[in-house]
Design a protein around this motif. Structure first.
Motif, mmCIF file in Angstrom:
data_model
loop_
_atom_site.group_PDB
_atom_site.id
_atom_site.type_symbol
_atom_site.label_atom_id
_atom_site.label_comp_id
_atom_site.label_asym_id
_atom_site.label_seq_id
_atom_site.Cartn_x
_atom_site.Cartn_y
_atom_site.Cartn_z
ATOM 1 N N TYR A 187 -3.220 9.101 0.627
ATOM 2 C CA TYR A 187 -2.584 9.260 1.936
ATOM 3 C C TYR A 187 -3.474 8.716 3.059
ATOM 4 O O TYR A 187 -2.979 8.210 4.070
ATOM 5 C CB TYR A 187 -2.231 10.727 2.187
ATOM 6 N N GLN A 188 -4.796 8.808 2.884
ATOM 7 C CA GLN A 188 -5.694 8.228 3.880
ATOM 8 C C GLN A 188 -5.556 6.702 3.917
ATOM 9 O O GLN A 188 -5.550 6.096 4.998
ATOM 10 C CB GLN A 188 -7.144 8.622 3.564
ATOM 11 N N LEU A 189 -5.423 6.073 2.751
ATOM 12 C CA LEU A 189 -5.200 4.630 2.711
ATOM 13 C C LEU A 189 -3.846 4.268 3.321
ATOM 14 O O LEU A 189 -3.713 3.248 4.004
ATOM 15 C CB LEU A 189 -5.265 4.114 1.270
ATOM 16 N N GLU A 190 -2.861 5.113 3.067
ATOM 17 C CA GLU A 190 -1.541 4.850 3.636
ATOM 18 C C GLU A 190 -1.591 4.822 5.163
ATOM 19 O O GLU A 190 -0.919 4.000 5.799
ATOM 20 C CB GLU A 190 -0.541 5.908 3.176
ATOM 21 N N GLU A 191 -2.383 5.688 5.748
ATOM 22 C CA GLU A 191 -2.503 5.704 7.206
ATOM 23 C C GLU A 191 -3.045 4.383 7.726
ATOM 24 O O GLU A 191 -2.614 3.889 8.773
ATOM 25 C CB GLU A 191 -3.410 6.861 7.646
ATOM 26 N N PHE A 192 -4.004 3.796 7.015
ATOM 27 C CA PHE A 192 -4.546 2.501 7.425
ATOM 28 C C PHE A 192 -3.457 1.424 7.360
ATOM 29 O O PHE A 192 -3.286 0.623 8.298
ATOM 30 C CB PHE A 192 -5.724 2.113 6.533
ATOM 31 N N VAL A 193 -2.707 1.389 6.245
ATOM 32 C CA VAL A 193 -1.638 0.405 6.094
ATOM 33 C C VAL A 193 -0.582 0.607 7.177
ATOM 34 O O VAL A 193 -0.039 -0.361 7.731
ATOM 35 C CB VAL A 193 -1.011 0.504 4.687
ATOM 36 N N LYS A 194 -0.290 1.865 7.498
ATOM 37 C CA LYS A 194 0.711 2.171 8.527
ATOM 38 C C LYS A 194 0.282 1.605 9.880
ATOM 39 O O LYS A 194 1.098 1.019 10.609
ATOM 40 C CB LYS A 194 0.917 3.679 8.616
ATOM 41 N N ARG A 195 -0.988 1.759 10.225
ATOM 42 C CA ARG A 195 -1.473 1.230 11.503
ATOM 43 C C ARG A 195 -1.370 -0.289 11.549
ATOM 44 O O ARG A 195 -0.969 -0.871 12.562
ATOM 45 C CB ARG A 195 -2.925 1.676 11.742
ATOM 46 N N ARG A 196 -1.750 -0.947 10.426
ATOM 47 C CA ARG A 196 -1.651 -2.405 10.374
ATOM 48 C C ARG A 196 -0.199 -2.855 10.463
ATOM 49 O O ARG A 196 0.126 -3.844 11.130
ATOM 50 C CB ARG A 196 -2.285 -2.926 9.082
ATOM 51 N N MET A 197 0.686 -2.150 9.800
ATOM 52 C CA MET A 197 2.098 -2.509 9.810
ATOM 53 C C MET A 197 2.683 -2.413 11.218
ATOM 54 O O MET A 197 3.431 -3.293 11.652
ATOM 55 C CB MET A 197 2.866 -1.606 8.847
ATOM 56 N N GLU A 198 2.325 -1.366 11.952
ATOM 57 C CA GLU A 198 2.841 -1.194 13.312
ATOM 58 C C GLU A 198 2.369 -2.315 14.231
ATOM 59 O O GLU A 198 3.108 -2.788 15.099
ATOM 60 C CB GLU A 198 2.405 0.163 13.864
ATOM 61 N N ILE A 199 1.127 -2.761 14.039
ATOM 62 C CA ILE A 199 0.601 -3.866 14.852
ATOM 63 C C ILE A 199 1.317 -5.162 14.517
ATOM 64 O O ILE A 199 1.776 -5.905 15.394
ATOM 65 C CB ILE A 199 -0.922 -4.018 14.628
#
Length: 491
Positions: free
Chosen positions: A239-251
């Motif tokens: 889930y911590q890795l997912e948060e990183f991917v989520k931030r990149r996706m939003e950008i």
């Protein structure tokens, strides 16, 4: 509690135990195996934290195909190249489903290219293969990225000025940057604190899965999923890795051009938009996160772990290291960077890389499979849905195909005249329908990174070679090399 209630609870418990016992003990022409107990199955036959050792002892008693119960969960274990090849290759359609891996199931929930089945798996694999090709795999662009990353790695090692260092983080970063260029469209600076944190999280995932608690969870998930403890850390890290991917996706979403996808994230978002009216589509947010993490983690840690094994083994065997460097000097020299096509002219280096893969045995248990229908196998009946463990350790250490398997010996991959010799039992990347889709990329990275470092540096150990321990630190989901330090001295 009233006496009548106690009696009812006791009777219900007895019925459940008898039902479980009857279900587990009815062999239905299953492969042989140790007799299971109600509820706990073969818990008493498994040594804590030593799953592989326990499976090896059972093989000696029951043969290359046997049945094991992890709690009430039935598993058929396959040992040796012949049995594994017969299942995964000769009967690949039947044995091609993904089985249960409890320590990550609470996160993946049957999503992503590695852990899905059926139509979801077909679509995720088709998308992943196409996207990897579109953004470099098998093309000149990815070769140049790997060469460029090799240059950054050399410069980092050069800055150490021959001081002994632990190379683990560097190998994780160099392999992560290759898959990052495909998924995110860019590489990260090695000193980037967020990037370093990601590397630690990925290492923690593999350590957690390979630990005693991770093995216990996989063996007895029916009970362990309800018990708090360190065995739940793997899902926390995911889930911590997912948060990183989520931030990149939003950008990236803000600058997305559907006509010009820049990387895997763009490609998945475009596909989601195209299929938003399709109620049965598998291109949804859960598959987006899980599939991206599947590729990111698998594309980073398996190759970086193999590199860590590689340089530890070369430290332990300086004569082999010197022969590789001689071949590098003869074929490539020291003025230009190694290229993929050099490998055809470097049979000894190719043999060393294959033996590193075999000896390191990074994923000793393989990932679990399951059978898609009732099937006859070697005279036994395996019911539909039964999980199957095709153990890679027993393939890569099969003395029929690898004599003296516990010795590190690259010559086993060479003909007498020095020409590279293939071995059909070299199943490092598994086999059949579920063979690793990144095998070609992993092999390319190993060749370029290994030869680039040895072209530029002599390597030495700060401790006596006889004290270097090349046995894996953990034998569970992943074989991790013991921490070590190494000096990179410019040649």
């Amino acid at each position: 509690m009233e006496p009548l209630t106690l009696v009812l609870v006791f009777l219900i418990s007895c019925v459940l135990c008898l039902y479980t016992w009857d279900r587990m003990n009815k062999r239905h022409n299953l492969p042989p195996g140790p007799t299971p107990l109600p509820i706990i199955g073969n818990l008493l036959q498994l040594k804590p934290g030593k799953m592989l050792e326990s499976l090896k002892e059972m093989r000696e008693s029951y043969g290359d195909v046997y049945t094991l119960y992890l709690g009430p969960r039935r598993v058929v274990v396959l040992c040796g190249y012949d049995a594994v090849k017969e299942a995964l290759v000769d009967h690949g359609e039947i044995f091609g489903n993904r089985g249960l891996l409890p320590c990550v199931e609470l996160y993946v929930k049957g999503h992503g290219v590695i852990f899905s089945n059926g139509e979801c798996w077909k679509q995720m694999r088709r998308f992943s293969v196409k996207t990897l090709r579109n953004f470099g795999m098998g093309k000149r662009s990815i070769e140049e990225r790997i060469q460029e990353e090799g240059h950054y790695l050399v410069e980092t090692f050069r800055e150490s000025n021959g001081t002994p260092i632990n190379p683990s983080c560097h190998f994780s970063q160099v392999t992560a940057n290759i898959i990052c260029s495909i998924i995110f469209g860019n590489r990260f600076a090695y000193e980037d604190p967020d990037f370093r944190r990601l590397m630690h999280i990925i290492q923690d995932i593999f350590r957690s899965m390979s630990s005693f608690w991770g093995q216990l969870y996989d063996a007895f998930d029916l009970f362990m999923r309800y018990i708090p403890g360190p065995h739940h850390r793997t899902n926390m890290y995911l889930y911590q890795l997912e948060e990183f991917v989520k931030r990149r996706m939003e950008i990236d979403k803000n600058t997305l051009d559907p006509s010009k996808p820049r990387h895997l994230i763009d490609s998945f978002l475009i596909r989601m938009a195209e299929e938003k009216q399709n109620p049965s589509t598998h291109f949804n947010m859960k598959n987006f996160y899980t599939n991206t993490l599947n590729l990111f983690v698998a594309g980073t840690e398996t190759v970086s772990t193999t590199l860590r094994h590689a340089f530890l083994l070369l430290l332990k065997h300086p004569n082999i290291k010197s022969k590789v460097q001689e071949e590098i000097d003869q074929v490539i020299g020291r003025q230009r960077a190694p290229k993929p096509e050099d490998r055809e002219s470097m049979p000894y280096t190719d043999a060393v890389i294959h033996e590193i893969h075999r000896f390191a045995n990074v994923l000793p248990m393989n990932l679990p499979h399951s059978v898609s229908m009732d099937t006859k196998f070697r005279g036994f009946t395996i019911p539909q849905g039964t999980d199957v463990f095709p153990i890679l350790t027993f393939v890569l250490q099969d003395p029929k195909y690898f004599p003296d398997p516990f010795t590190f010996n690259p010559d086993r991959f060479l003909e007498q005249n020095g020409i590279f010799k293939k071995n059909e039992a070299f199943m490092v990347f598994s086999a059949g329908k579920r063979i690793c889709l990144g095998e070609g990329l992993a092999q390319l990275e190993m060749f370029i990174f290994l030869t680039t470092v040895l072209q530029n540096f002599e390597i030495t150990s700060p401790i006596d070679l006889k004290d270097l321990d090349i046995s894996p630190q953990m034998v569970g989901f992943s074989n991790l090399p013991r921490p070590y330090k190494i000096s990179f001295i410019p040649r």
